[in-house]
Design an enzyme around this catalytic site. Structure first.
Site, short mmCIF file in Angstrom:
data_model
loop_
_atom_site.label_atom_id
_atom_site.label_comp_id
_atom_site.label_asym_id
_atom_site.label_seq_id
_atom_site.Cartn_x
_atom_site.Cartn_y
_atom_site.Cartn_z
N GLU A 397 62.77 -3.54 28.36
CA GLU A 397 62.23 -2.19 28.45
C GLU A 397 63.15 -1.23 29.19
OE1 GLU A 397 58.97 -4.75 27.21
OE2 GLU A 397 60.44 -4.92 28.83
N HIS A 464 47.46 -6.66 28.73
CA HIS A 464 47.57 -5.93 27.47
C HIS A 464 46.47 -4.88 27.32
CE1 HIS A 464 49.77 -9.68 26.71
NE2 HIS A 464 50.40 -9.05 25.74
#
Length: 658
Positions: A397, A464
């Site tokens: 990321e 998540h």
């Protein structure tokens, strides 16, 4: 020290010397000013000048260099006016950051230099982005980025080198191995003998160069750069050198054994090259005296300019206006037929039409190419746009967000898909410290959109399911968009991509395939900072965004007797306070519903704003409703208890009964 002139002409040899001695003389003057209190801090590059000068002279003037705080020679070799450098260090308006940052924490498009931030690692990934733009344009340019041996321990180093290797990006990764990270010797920083040995693990060519030998630096880097222009690829270069002064002046060098200092002092890059040129009859004492006098005069002249410049006067409006680059928003209305679309399809359609509209727009993310992304937003995109523009990334990321920043510096646009909004924590630093602050610091915009699939109510558990918008609404320099309906999602995404500033675009996963709406089939935009009033009433103002909007509407459908304004914020930064205040002044009551956990969420700030600006109109305290202050559980019965859906109805009725 052995110098090999090779085929270099005397003119080049002398130019190398001029460029080498100039930063040394400037530094010596700065150390005097530091002791006098005229500057606040100094990171010395004495002993390392040959690297900055040699690399800069080996590159073309239109090729980007990303230096560190010991690379004064990069700036002087690119012939930046000294008064501007001095203005930067003195905190004057003539500096590159208008007094907002110090040292070499700045960049300049005019001289193709992109300065560091204190967190060191992000500039490596930024170099990847600039190099990617060069490769896509086929302009045969290289990018050089500097780091110290200490910075190679950061995760950004691994991520940036891995991405560059996988994508064959034309980057020169230059490690200045100067023996110490502040006071920590290399023996306590890494176990390999040479940092260049790490190149093997990345399938990357690597070299070791004597960083104190200006001719070796210049000739070898020039040869490598020429090769990389013809055959784009990353190259890892380790420059062996030594830092003769402290990490910064206050830290000193007591931790360095004297015998090491003595040994390296004999390898001084300026004095050794000077002796060599004299021994070869290329320069003499008179030339040296004349050159130093000339540079000293230039330094004194430009110092006087910087000294005489007025101190910066604080201007609150100017400070606030410089957080974001101005955008000339153009409303584009739809003239097409409507088509019922799911939330996810509206985002996909907006993204595809933006790709058609912007040839310089690059999409990056894990599995976004052939697979189409885990939510299939980019499914079939590569057939239309190709893998150059729709790019699968490694799991990294930080590096990919930094690459997006590099693309922006090079004049392109980037959309980065965070597979789940939760994963942005692995790239938090470049978001809040690089993307958010660059325009305010040195007027470099970050034309990057981060797509953030977020939210609970899907049984995905703690990693998540987060709706973490408050991490970013807290950070000046970031725009935060959070639509609740397909129509808004498409129009706001188009606006986000047009906006030259960094935008975090939150997409609630539970809405992807559960919410449908008629949406124009052609391209259109919607303005930021304009909330949508979905229902009008007189008893209470309900303020929400994302999935919370639907929870509020469902609650009202079960309670038709409640007369309420329902405000869908749509964007959180900028925030439409005018619509909120107008509604609250009418109804006298306000309740804010957010999916985020209670403490530290944006509902607290909205509540405070209402209290500060509408207090005399309130008939009851402002109410907040949010998820529990716990991580998000997986089991449905626990997740249902965590979310505020059921608690909202009770809180709403309590507010009305107050």
């Amino acid at each position: 020290m052995q110098f090999d002139i090779a085929e270099l002409k005397n003119k080049t040899l002398v130019k190398l010397y001029k460029n080498l001695i100039k930063p040394r003389l400037i530094e010596e003057r700065m150390l005097v000013l530091l002791r006098q209190g005229r500057i606040s801090k100094w990171f010395s590059g004495i002993g390392q000048e040959a690297i900055a000068v040699g690399v800069t002279m080996a590159l073309k003037e239109d090729e980007y260099i990303l230096p560190m705080h010991r690379n004064l020679g990069v700036f002087t070799t690119r012939n930046i006016p000294l008064y501007r450098l001095f203005g930067q260090w003195f905190g004057k308006a003539s500096g590159f950051t208008k007094g907002r940052d110090r040292s070499f924490h700045f960049g300049t498009q005019q001289y193709k230099i992109v300065g560091m931030i204190s967190h060191l690692g992000p500039q490596l990934g930024v170099a990847d982005g600039i190099a990617l733009a060069n490769k896509l344009r086929g302009n045969n340019q290289v990018t050089a980025v500097f780091t110290g041996e200490g910075g190679t321990s950061e995760g950004d180093f691994h991520e940036a080198l891995n991405v560059a290797s996988v994508w064959k990006l034309p980057v020169l990764f230059c490690i200045e191995n100067n023996g110490y990270g502040l006071s920590t010797p290399t023996s306590e920083q890494y176990r390999c003998e040479n940092l260049a040995d790490r190149g093997v693990g990345y399938g990357m060519e690597s070299h070791i160069i004597d960083g104190n030998n200006i001719l070796e630096v210049y000739t070898k880097v020039k040869r490598i750069a020429k090769s990389v222009r013809k055959d784009p690829r990353p190259v890892l270069i380790e420059f062996k050198t030594f830092r003769m002064r402290g990490h910064e002046e206050a830290s000193g060098t007591k931790y360095v054994p004297q015998e090491i200092l003595d040994a390296w002092s004999k390898k001084d890059p300026v004095k050794n090259y000077q002796r060599f040129l004299k021994s070869e009859g290329i320069i003499d004492d008179d030339f040296e005296a004349m050159l130093k006098a000339e540079i000293d005069a230039e330094i004194l002249e430009h110092l006087q300019v910087a000294f005489e410049e007025d101190l910066i006067i604080f201007d609150e409006i100017k400070e606030l206006n410089d957080v974001f680059q101005d955008i000339d928003y153009k409303q584009i209305n739809s003239n097409s037929n409507l088509k019922e679309l799911r939330f996810v399809d509206a985002i996909s359609e907006g993204l595809k039409q933006s790709m058609e509209r912007h040839d310089d727009l690059i999409i990056m993310g894990q599995d976004v190419a052939d697979y189409g992304g885990v939510f299939k937003v980019t499914e079939n995109f590569i057939e239309q746009f190709g893998k150059d523009r729709v790019r699968n990334t490694p799991i990294c990321e930080s590096a990919i967000i930094e690459t997006g920043m590099g693309l922006s510096i090079a004049g392109m646009k980037a959309v980065v898909e965070l597979q789940f909004a939760d994963f942005v924590s692995s790239g938090f630093n470049p978001v809040v410290n690089y993307l958010a602050k660059s325009y305010y610091r040195w007027q470099q915009n970050a034309d990057v959109v981060l797509r953030m699939p977020c939210g609970a109510d899907v049984g995905a558990g703690p990693f998540h399911s987060q709706t973490n918008e408050a991490w970013f609404t807290k950070t000046p320099g970031l725009k935060v968009v959070y639509p609740a309906f397909p129509y808004d999602a498409k129009g706001l995404l188009n606006t986000a991509i047009n906006d030259p500033n960094p935008v975090l675009f939150f997409e609630h996963k539970a809405l992807y395939r559960s919410i449908r709406q008629d949406v124009p089939t052609d391209y259109y935009t919607l303005p930021f900072g304009m909330a949508s009033v979905l229902k009008e009433g007189n008893s209470v103002s309900i303020v929400s965004y994302g999935a919370g909007v639907h929870w509020a509407l469902n609650t009202l459908s079960k309670n038709p007797n409640i007369s309420a304004d329902v405000i869908d914020l749509r964007t959180l930064t900028p925030l439409d306070t005018e619509t909120i205040y107008k509604s609250v002044k009418k109804t006298g009551r306000a309740i804010i519903l957010q999916e985020d956990t209670m403490f530290g969420g944006i509902a607290g700030d909205i509540s405070a704003l209402i209290t500060e600006n509408c207090f005399e109109y309130l008939d009851a305290p402002v109410k907040r409703v949010a998820s529990l202050d716990t991580p998000i559980p997986f089991a449905k019965q626990l997740e249902d208890g965590f979310l505020p859906k059921e608690r909202f109805e009770k809180a709403l009725k309590e507010l009305l009964d107050y």
